[in-house]
Scaffold this motif. Structure first.
Motif, PDB file in Angstrom:
ATOM      1  N   MET A   1       0.926  -1.207  -0.196  1.00 22.02           N
ATOM      2  CA  MET A   1       0.077  -0.090  -0.126  1.00 22.02           C
ATOM      3  C   MET A   1       0.903   1.268   0.066  1.00 22.02           C
ATOM      4  O   MET A   1       1.897   1.425   0.555  1.00 22.02           O
ATOM      5  CB  MET A   1      -0.833  -0.064   1.305  1.00 22.02           C
ATOM      6  N   ARG A   2       0.395   2.116  -0.753  1.00 21.66           N
ATOM      7  CA  ARG A   2       1.353   3.344  -1.023  1.00 21.66           C
ATOM      8  C   ARG A   2       0.419   4.593  -0.219  1.00 21.66           C
ATOM      9  O   ARG A   2      -0.499   4.475   0.067  1.00 21.66           O
ATOM     10  CB  ARG A   2       1.495   3.934  -2.490  1.00 21.66           C
ATOM     11  N   PHE A   3       1.376   5.039   0.814  1.00 16.35           N
ATOM     12  CA  PHE A   3       0.580   6.246   1.552  1.00 16.35           C
ATOM     13  C   PHE A   3       1.124   7.610   0.911  1.00 16.35           C
ATOM     14  O   PHE A   3       2.153   7.959   0.934  1.00 16.35           O
ATOM     15  CB  PHE A   3       1.450   6.242   3.039  1.00 16.35           C
ATOM     16  N   HIS A   4       0.024   8.120   0.350  1.00 20.28           N
ATOM     17  CA  HIS A   4       0.095   9.177  -0.595  1.00 20.28           C
ATOM     18  C   HIS A   4       0.046  10.750   0.299  1.00 20.28           C
ATOM     19  O   HIS A   4       0.557  11.845  -0.292  1.00 20.28           O
ATOM     20  CB  HIS A   4      -0.870   9.390  -1.712  1.00 20.28           C
TER      21      HIS A   4
ATOM     22  N   TYR B   1      -7.260   9.774  -6.009  1.00 22.24           N
ATOM     23  CA  TYR B   1      -6.595   8.590  -6.355  1.00 22.24           C
ATOM     24  C   TYR B   1      -7.250   8.009  -7.591  1.00 22.24           C
ATOM     25  O   TYR B   1      -6.743   7.785  -8.529  1.00 22.24           O
ATOM     26  CB  TYR B   1      -6.484   7.545  -5.497  1.00 22.24           C
TER      27      TYR B   1
ATOM     28  N   GLU C   1      -1.030   9.458   8.186  1.00 22.55           N
ATOM     29  CA  GLU C   1      -0.857   9.267   6.824  1.00 22.55           C
ATOM     30  C   GLU C   1      -2.008   8.332   6.116  1.00 22.55           C
ATOM     31  O   GLU C   1      -2.444   7.461   6.761  1.00 22.55           O
ATOM     32  CB  GLU C   1       0.557   8.695   6.314  1.00 22.55           C
TER      33      GLU C   1
ATOM     34  N   GLY D   1      -3.102   5.683   3.279  1.00 20.60           N
ATOM     35  CA  GLY D   1      -2.714   4.700   2.071  1.00 20.60           C
ATOM     36  C   GLY D   1      -3.869   4.368   1.431  1.00 20.60           C
ATOM     37  O   GLY D   1      -4.987   4.086   2.121  1.00 20.60           O
TER      38      GLY D   1
ATOM     39  N   GLU E   1      -4.774   1.728  -1.919  1.00 24.38           N
ATOM     40  CA  GLU E   1      -4.386   0.453  -2.734  1.00 24.38           C
ATOM     41  C   GLU E   1      -5.433   0.150  -3.496  1.00 24.38           C
ATOM     42  O   GLU E   1      -6.727  -0.117  -3.330  1.00 24.38           O
ATOM     43  CB  GLU E   1      -4.094  -0.622  -2.168  1.00 24.38           C
TER      44      GLU E   1
ATOM     45  N   CYS F   1      -8.098   1.084   2.171  1.00 33.07           N
ATOM     46  CA  CYS F   1      -7.380   2.010   2.753  1.00 33.07           C
ATOM     47  C   CYS F   1      -6.976   1.853   3.987  1.00 33.07           C
ATOM     48  O   CYS F   1      -7.657   1.167   4.748  1.00 33.07           O
ATOM     49  CB  CYS F   1      -8.528   3.316   2.717  1.00 33.07           C
TER      50      CYS F   1
ATOM     51  N   PHE G   1       1.132   4.812 -13.512  1.00 31.05           N
ATOM     52  CA  PHE G   1       1.765   5.922 -12.638  1.00 31.05           C
ATOM     53  C   PHE G   1       1.868   7.198 -13.853  1.00 31.05           C
ATOM     54  O   PHE G   1       2.065   6.873 -14.880  1.00 31.05           O
ATOM     55  CB  PHE G   1       3.158   5.568 -12.167  1.00 31.05           C
TER      56      PHE G   1
END
Length: 131
Positions: free
Chosen positions: A1-4, A36, A67, A69, A71, A84, A122
């Motif tokens: 998971m990316r924490f944006h 997102y 933060e 995240g 996905e 999330c 991306f």
């Protein structure tokens, strides 16, 4: 998971108990899911259709940094299913999880519109492909 995204918990984000108000946190999650989805689906007209069970596991207090995240789990014909997790940046403790958030891509008429996407893309890769 990316924490944006990171959010700083300020006095106006607190409930009567002096902890992060759940409604504020859900608004942050909804906004992050929309951003997102807009980027992934390349369409500004995206709406939240569904959020599954929301599991509050801990809290945050004034001054904490949280933060968010996101996905991507699945691309439907006109939808994008996300998960999330929100965590405390300093302690790494999970504050809340949402197993599924369903976002729907809309056309100009406000009706679901197929997006023809099948995987996470991306922006840097899109830009490289346009050169």
């Amino acid at each position: 998971m990316r924490f944006h995204t990171r959010k700083w918990v300020k006095p106006e984000d607190l409930n009567a108990n002096g902890t992060l108000f759940g409604g504020r946190l859900l608004a942050w999650i909804d906004e992050e899911a929309a951003l997102y989805s807009i980027i992934q689906l390349e369409n500004k007209k995206v709406v939240t259709k569904y959020m599954s069970e929301i599991n509050f596991m801990s809290s945050a207090v004034e001054g904490d940094i949280v933060e968010i995240g996101i996905e991507a789990l699945k691309f439907g014909a006109s939808s994008l299913v996300l998960s999330c997790e929100v965590r405390n940046k300093m302690t790494r403790e999970t504050i809340v999880t949402v197993d599924q958030i369903v976002m729907v891509n809309l056309g100009k008429d406000g009706q679901p519109l197929p997006h023809n996407k099948t995987k996470v893309e991306f922006v840097k890769d899109r830009l490289a492909n346009k050169s």
